[in-house]
Design a protein around this motif. Structure first.
Motif, short mmCIF file in Angstrom:
data_model
loop_
_atom_site.label_atom_id
_atom_site.label_comp_id
_atom_site.label_asym_id
_atom_site.label_seq_id
_atom_site.Cartn_x
_atom_site.Cartn_y
_atom_site.Cartn_z
N ALA A 1 7.93 3.82 0.98
CA ALA A 1 7.99 2.36 1.11
C ALA A 1 7.55 1.69 -0.19
N SER A 2 6.57 2.26 -0.85
CA SER A 2 6.12 1.71 -2.13
C SER A 2 7.25 1.73 -3.14
N LYS A 3 8.00 2.82 -3.15
CA LYS A 3 9.13 2.94 -4.07
C LYS A 3 10.19 1.88 -3.79
N VAL A 4 10.56 1.72 -2.51
CA VAL A 4 11.63 0.79 -2.16
C VAL A 4 11.19 -0.66 -2.36
N LEU A 5 10.00 -1.00 -1.88
CA LEU A 5 9.55 -2.39 -1.91
C LEU A 5 9.15 -2.85 -3.31
N SER A 6 8.72 -1.92 -4.16
CA SER A 6 8.34 -2.32 -5.52
C SER A 6 9.54 -2.78 -6.33
N PRO B 1 12.21 -8.36 -5.84
CA PRO B 1 11.70 -9.37 -6.77
C PRO B 1 10.51 -10.15 -6.25
N GLU B 2 10.24 -10.10 -4.93
CA GLU B 2 9.17 -10.93 -4.36
C GLU B 2 7.79 -10.40 -4.78
N PRO B 3 6.95 -11.24 -5.40
CA PRO B 3 5.61 -10.79 -5.81
C PRO B 3 4.78 -10.24 -4.66
N GLU B 4 4.93 -10.83 -3.46
CA GLU B 4 4.13 -10.36 -2.34
C GLU B 4 4.53 -8.95 -1.91
N LEU B 5 5.83 -8.62 -2.02
CA LEU B 5 6.25 -7.27 -1.69
C LEU B 5 5.83 -6.28 -2.78
N GLN B 6 5.84 -6.72 -4.02
CA GLN B 6 5.38 -5.84 -5.10
C GLN B 6 3.89 -5.52 -4.95
N ALA B 7 3.11 -6.53 -4.58
CA ALA B 7 1.68 -6.30 -4.35
C ALA B 7 1.47 -5.38 -3.14
N TYR B 8 2.27 -5.58 -2.11
CA TYR B 8 2.19 -4.74 -0.92
C TYR B 8 2.54 -3.29 -1.29
N ALA B 9 3.57 -3.13 -2.12
CA ALA B 9 3.98 -1.79 -2.54
C ALA B 9 2.88 -1.10 -3.33
N ALA B 10 2.18 -1.84 -4.16
CA ALA B 10 1.08 -1.25 -4.93
C ALA B 10 -0.03 -0.77 -4.01
N ASP B 11 -0.33 -1.54 -2.99
CA ASP B 11 -1.36 -1.14 -2.03
C ASP B 11 -0.91 0.10 -1.25
#
Length: 678
Positions: free
Chosen positions: A338-343, A346-356
């Motif tokens: 999921a981190s790979k796909v969501l990162s 373009p949405e910053p909130e999804l990128q932050a979620y992916a990092a977590d």
């Protein structure tokens, strides 16, 4: 598949089926219900006369010409199956096809093609279906429109269908929406669910999901956890970590492989937020898994919920099981993927979620590595004393599946981190994921992970070459794979080695194997054949089967006139007149659920045959014993692909072995459908 017989609660030697029913008003009609959930791409069926002249059986009208009731893409292979039943419950509905069949445009009556059907296997009767079959190929009909296949002599016809490149788009929307209906702790409003399936948020009361107690320490208030969210697993309301993780991976893989198949207009609460709704749905599941993860990285294995109809009527407590190695490995896998796909979004909130999620994946891997053999068998006192009653299906893995889960986690972690710890583990263990006789319908997931590794730019070239070469060779040479298609082994055009519980999921996973073959074979002719073969398994689910039944519930709104009208599900139970079955006045179950499918291994519960004097005589003297006296043929005593009955009786009739849906079935179907949903 896991037996559902554990749904029986044994009290004082008496087996009772516990069902909390809520009979709602019957004011909303089925038509109103369908229009309430129609998406912009829906095209409701108006084909009420397709069954005219057909004989009736226990599953409804007995079709003589079966097609994909949603339709076919413009340039695709299109073959109608004409059937003459010789064995099984419909054997008295014999049919001799005429010499001329026509493709007729429904709106104008225009005949766009005429021809003669070709006998399958020189007129032999197929043992798997008990049918004599002919094929009528109309692949050259490519003009978009709505059509039917007509036998000129008898004037019997198929249900109508569309030819259109976007014909599966509306089907996909309903298939993904099934997960929304399965959400725990989410209100289903009239706007999002349709007026007929509106319900308050479930399992949020005292002692329920936000206040889930430990099964191992039920009275210890310090161990209470907020585990709201997630999806009901199947017809029961329990939630399983490993299975949820697998479903999320399948949903994300569907999106990752063909983002254009998914929109932001599926009428779920998140629709319109600029994010494809399948990602919103996956995040709903991920949020629950995040809650299931402990501070040390481990993941709890299961959450047990009470049942009622509708779900908001459930008042019983929720319990969670302990952390296990298998659950934690699957948590590591899904968090990393999921981190790979969501990162990449373009949405910053999804990128932050992916990092977590990436941090959570590494933490889970570390815990599982330090604790490689922590097991827990829920609902099984024989193997885990004291566990009886915690959820239903058995989620614990054996050694081989646990190794496969570790391999999968390593592959995704290697992809997002490049860390050699993960890459070396994958390289050292890739030969253990799929058995020598595979791939088959049973190990398609493992094969998918192997091929995922083979796509990674930093993976070993030697290993990648070995994986791809072995896969292509086995798929093209194994007698149970592409040779079955080439040799036309199945008159219904979707051959499969094993026909058993969850056959519709197996059809979907077999389709997926051919989709992968189409992607990895270097031979363009094999690729074209494999892709065409994959579509046939979807056609089977969509009506090209001996019942002529679309194995998705209540799909008239999406164009299917003859779709599953009932299924085993706690919400849509047989105690509910409103939801039990689709009728002219009752909406029945919500649209889009993939039911289990034909199951020749079905049986009623053994207590139906218990001898006098034994504790289980007459099913423990339960009133439910009356179900034993009914005839269940079908699904009993039938050719394999006719081992199906539209029923939802509970214990001891055990309809869950035939008609129960599952989020696992659904996710596999969505993955198989995704390459075709343009």
């Amino acid at each position: 598949m896991t037996s559902r017989s554990t749904r029986m609660l044994m009290l004082s030697g008496l087996a009772l089926w516990i069902s909390i029913g809520s009979i709602a008003s019957r004011e909303a009609s089925a038509t109103d219900a369908q229009s309430a959930t129609s998406t912009s791409a829906d095209k409701p069926s108006t084909d009420t006369s397709w069954s005219q002249g057909l004989k009736l059986g226990v599953n409804g009208a007995i079709p003589v010409i079966v097609v994909d009731q949603f339709g076919y893409q413009v340039k695709s292979l299109k073959v109608a199956v004409i059937r003459n039943p010789q064995a099984g419950y419909d054997k008295d509905a014999s049919f001799k096809p005429g010499r001329e069949f026509q493709v007729v445009e429904r709106s104008t009556g225009k005949i766009v093609k005429s021809g003669s059907p070709a006998p399958w296997n020189n007129g032999a009767t197929d043992a798997g279906s008990g049918d004599q079959v002919w094929w009528f190929d109309f692949s050259d009909v490519e003009t978009p429109g709505t059509y039917a296949i007509v036998d000129v002599e008898s004037q019997l016809r198929s249900a109508e269908f569309d030819i259109d490149d976007h014909v599966f788009q509306r089907v996909m929307k309903h298939a993904v929406r099934m997960f929304f209906y399965q959400r725990a702790g989410m209100e289903k409003t009239a706007e999002t669910a349709g007026a007929s399936w509106a319900d308050r948020a479930s399992h949020l009361g005292p002692g329920q999901d936000p206040y889930t107690h430990s099964w191992l320490a039920k009275d210890d208030a310090s161990l209470v956890k907020d585990l709201r969210g997630g999806w009901f697993d199947a017809g029961d309301y329990n939630k399983y970590t490993s299975w949820t993780a697998r479903n999320i991976i399948s949903l994300l893989r569907s999106y990752d492989g063909n983002p254009s198949a998914f929109g932001d207009d599926y009428k779920i609460p998140e629709s319109g937020n600029g994010i494809p709704d399948i990602l919103d749905e996956a995040k709903w599941g991920l949020d629950w898994l995040v809650r299931m993860q402990n501070a040390d990285g481990s993941l709890l294995c299961v959450q047990s919920l009470s049942e009622a109809s509708p779900p908001s009527a459930a008042t019983g407590p929720s319990f969670y099981g302990p952390p296990t190695t298998s659950a934690t490995l699957m948590g590591a896998a899904v968090f990393a993927y999921a981190s790979k796909v969501l990162s990449a979004r373009p949405e910053p909130e999804l990128q932050a979620y992916a990092a977590d999620l990436a941090k959570r994946a590494k933490s889970a891997w570390a815990w599982a590595t330090a604790n490689p053999q922590v097991l827990y068998y829920n609902n099984d006192n024989a193997r885990q004393p004291g566990s009886q009653g915690l959820a239903s299906g058995q989620q614990e893995m054996d050694d081989a599946h646990r190794l496969a889960a570790r391999f999968e986690a390593a592959v995704y972690l290697f992809e997002i981190t490049g860390d050699e710890e993960y890459g070396k583990f994958a390289e050292a263990n890739f030969t253990s994921v799929v058995p020598q006789w595979g791939p088959s319908q049973w190990d398609a997931v493992g094969q998918e992970v192997l091929l995922h590794y083979a796509r990674l730019p930093n993976a070993s070239n030697v290993v990648k070459s070995a994986i791809i070469s072995q896969f292509v060779t086995r798929m093209t040479q194994n007698a149970d794979q592409l040779p079955m298609v080439i040799d036309k082994k199945d008159p219904y055009r979707s051959p499969m080695k094993d026909f058993t519980w969850g056959s519709n999921q197996s059809k979907a996973t077999q389709a997926r194997l051919y989709e992968l073959l189409a992607s990895f074979t270097p031979d363009p002719k094999v690729a074209a054949l494999a892709k065409s073969a994959a579509a046939e398994y979807l056609h089977y689910i969509h009506g090209v089967n001996p019942l002529g039944l679309v194995y998705l519930t209540n799909m008239k709104a999406a164009g299917a006139e003859n779709s599953a009208a009932t299924m085993y599900h706690a919400w849509f139970s047989n105690s509910s007149r409103r939801w039990s079955r689709v009728s002219g006045i009752n909406p029945g179950p919500a649209p889009g659920y993939l039911v289990g499918g034909a199951n020749p291994s079905y049986s009623v519960d053994p207590c139906c045959f218990s001898a006098s004097g034994t504790p289980s005589y007459k099913c423990y003297m339960s009133a439910a014993f009356s179900l034993c006296r009914r005839g269940y043929s079908p699904p009993l005593d039938q050719p394999a692909s006719k081992s199906y009955l539209q029923f939802n009786d509970s214990w001891p009739a055990n309809s869950w072995a035939v008609t129960e849906p599952s989020t696992a079935y659904q996710a596999a179907y969505i993955l198989a459908l995704s390459p075709f949903a343009n």
